[in-house]
Design a protein around this motif. Structure first.
Motif: not given
Length: 425
Positions: A92-96, A301-304, A102-106
Motif C-alpha cells: 500500500p505504500t507504493v503508488p499504483r 493521499e500520502q501513499n499516492g 513491476q515485473s512478475v518476478p518482482r
C-alpha cells in the motif's frame, strides 16, 4: 475421494518442516476451544510430524532423548488464524502508477516477503484472491517445498473480470493495447479462463462481479458480469472442487453472485434485506474488510492514492460497516477477510476489534478466522481448531482473547505444522 485428496494435501504441507523432533510437547497457561468458546486450563499438546496427536490437561510429558517440550506458562494457545482475502504482491505504500513497472518476478519476491510477515503475525493460512502472472502460486509452491517461509496459501491466480472492469487495468493508454491476464468476456471465455488458472496451479478462483474502489473508471456499485457469465465461472470451478470468491460491492452484483452459487462474496458493501436473505438461504459466506477504510482515508493521499479512489472509499466505508452489522445481526455466515495490501501486511489482526465494535462477539470474530474460514476452504476436518488429528497450526497470546480481542494484534508465538516460526521472549 475428495476428503482423501484433501487429507493428502494437508499431510504433504505438514511434512514441510525444518529441525523437526521425534515428538514435540507444547504446554501453556490455557487454550481456547474456538468451537465451544471455552478456556481450557493447563493444556499439554502432543505433536508428531506436524500433526496434533493428543491433548491432555494438568499433565507433564515423559520425554525421550529426541523429544522437545515447549513451555509457555504465561500464554494462551489458539489455532493459527486464517485470512480469506489478501493480495500478497501489493504494497500500500507504493503508488499504483509505480506498480505498473513491476515485473512478475518482482511481484513474486514482494509476495514472499509479505508472506513471511503474515505468518509471523499469526496467520498460518491465507487465501490470495488475485495476482498477475501466477506469482503467488509460485510463492505458495516455494513455501510448500521449504524454499521460503510463509503461511498455507490458497491462490486464485489472475482475477477474472470484464474488459474495462475492476479486474482489468485501465491506467494505460489505448495505443499500448494492454489487457489484464484475467479478462474474459462471455460465458465460454470465462470458462476457458477458469480452466487456464487451474492448469497453472490455482486452488481457488476469484472474479469481479462489480466495480471497485481502487480501479480507474469503474463505479463501485455497478454490476459487471452477467448471471450467465458468473454461473459459468462457478460451475467450471466447482467441477474441480475449487472455492469461488466474488468481488462485489454493489447490491445487484452481490445478489447475482449469490444466485450463481459463489462460495463467498468479498466486500459486500451495499447489502439490502433481499441480499441478506439470499446469503442465508444459499449458505454464502461473506468476507467483509471493515478495517482498511481507516488506513486508506488516513494514509491514502500520502501513499499516492488518486482522488477518484479516495472518493469511492468515502462512499463505501460507512455503508459497508452498516451492512456488516446488519448481516451479523441476521446470522449470515462470515469469514475473516481483510484485503491486506490495502493496508500493510502483518497488520491483518487489526480488523478483529472492528468486527467486535460493529456487532460480533469476541468468539464470533475468532471463529470467523478459524473454524469458519476452514469450512469455506473445505478443510475444517484438518485446520481451524486445536484438536487431535488436525495440523499443528498454533499461536499464543498473553491473556484471554475471549475478553480482549485486541490481544491478537500482538502474537508472541507462532507454530505452523509443528514448526516454531516466532517465539518472542
Amino acid at each position: 475421494m475428495k476428503k482423501q485428496l484433501l487429507s493428502t494435501s494437508i499431510a504433504l504441507l505438514c511434512l514441510t518442516t525444518f529441525n523437526t523432533y521425534a515428538v514435540t510437547y507444547l504446554s501453556a497457561k490455557a487454550m481456547v476451544d474456538v468451537k465451544d468458546g471455552k478456556l481450557i486450563k493447563s493444556p499439554l499438546i502432543t505433536i508428531d510430524d506436524g500433526v496434533i496427536t493428543n491433548i491432555e490437561q494438568n499433565k507433564k510429558p515423559t520425554l525421550t532423548k529426541d523429544d522437545k517440550h515447549i513451555q509457555l506458562p504465561d500464554l494462551t494457545l489458539m489455532p493459527g488464524l486464517m485470512d480469506m482475502h489478501v493480495h500478497l504482491t501489493s504494497d500500500p505504500t507504493v503508488p499504483r502508477s509505480e506498480r505498473l513497472g513491476q515485473s512478475v518476478p518482482r511481484m513474486a519476491i514482494k509476495a514472499a516477503h509479505f508472506a513471511k510477515k503474515t505468518l509471523e503475525a499469526g496467520f498460518t493460512t491465507v487465501r490470495n484472491v488475485g495476482a498477475e502472472g501466477y506469482s503467488v502460486i509460485a510463492v505458495r509452491d516455494g513455501i510448500n517445498a521449504g524454499d521460503i517461509v510463509g503461511p498455507r496459501i490458497w491462490a486464485a491466480g489472475p482475477s477474472l473480470g470484464i474488459t474495462g472492469g475492476h479486474c482489468d487495468n485501465n491506467r494505460l493508454p489505448p495505443e499500448l493495447k494492454y489487457t489484464s491476464s484475467g479478462v474474459a468476456d462471455g460465458p465460454w471465455a470465462a470458462r476457458i479462463k477458469v480452466r487456464e488458472n487451474i492448469k497453472y496451479g490455482a486452488n481457488a478462483i476469484k472474479f469481479c462481479a462489480t466495480g471497485g474502489v481502487f480501479s480507474k473508471g469503474t463505479k463501485v456499485g455497478a454490476q459487471q458480469y452477467s448471471f450467465e457469465e458468473m454461473k459459468a465461472i462457478v460451475d467450471e470451478a466447482h467441477m474441480r472442487d475449487l472455492p469461488v470468491a466474488a468481488h462485489a460491492h454493489g447490491t445487484s452484483g452481490i445478489k447475482t453472485a449469490i444466485k450463481a452459487g459463489v462460495d463467498s462474496v468479498e466486500h459486500a458493501s451495499f447489502l439490502d434485506d433481499e441480499a441478506i436473505a439470499l446469503a442465508k438461504k444459499h449458505g454464502t459466506w461473506l468476507s467483509m474488510d471493515i478495517y482498511n477504510t481507516e488506513y486508506t482515508l488516513t494514509y491514502g493521499e500520502q501513499n499516492g492514492v488518486d482522488e477518484e479512489n479516495l472518493n469511492k472509499e468515502r462512499q463505501v466505508s460507512k455503508r459497508q460497516r452498516d451492512s456488516f452489522s446488519r448481516a451479523v445481526k441476521a446470522g449470515v455466515k462470515m469469514v475473516f477477510g481483510t484485503d491486506a495490501a490495502i493496508y500493510p501486511h502483518g497488520d491483518n489482526a487489526k480488523q478483529f476489534s472492528r468486527m467486535v465494535e460493529f456487532g460480533m462477539t469476541e468468539l464470533q470474530a475468532i471463529q470467523a478466522s478459524t473454524i469458519n474460514s476452514a469450512k469455506l476452504l473445505k478443510v475444517d476436518d484438518q485446520l481451524g481448531q486445536i484438536k487431535a488429528g488436525f495440523a499443528a497450526d498454533i499461536i499464543a497470546v498473553k491473556g484471554n482473547p475471549l475478553t480482549n480481542i485486541s490481544l491478537l494484534e500482538q502474537i508472541p508465538f507462532v507454530m505452523k505444522a509443528g514448526v516454531v516460526y516466532r517465539a518472542k521472549k
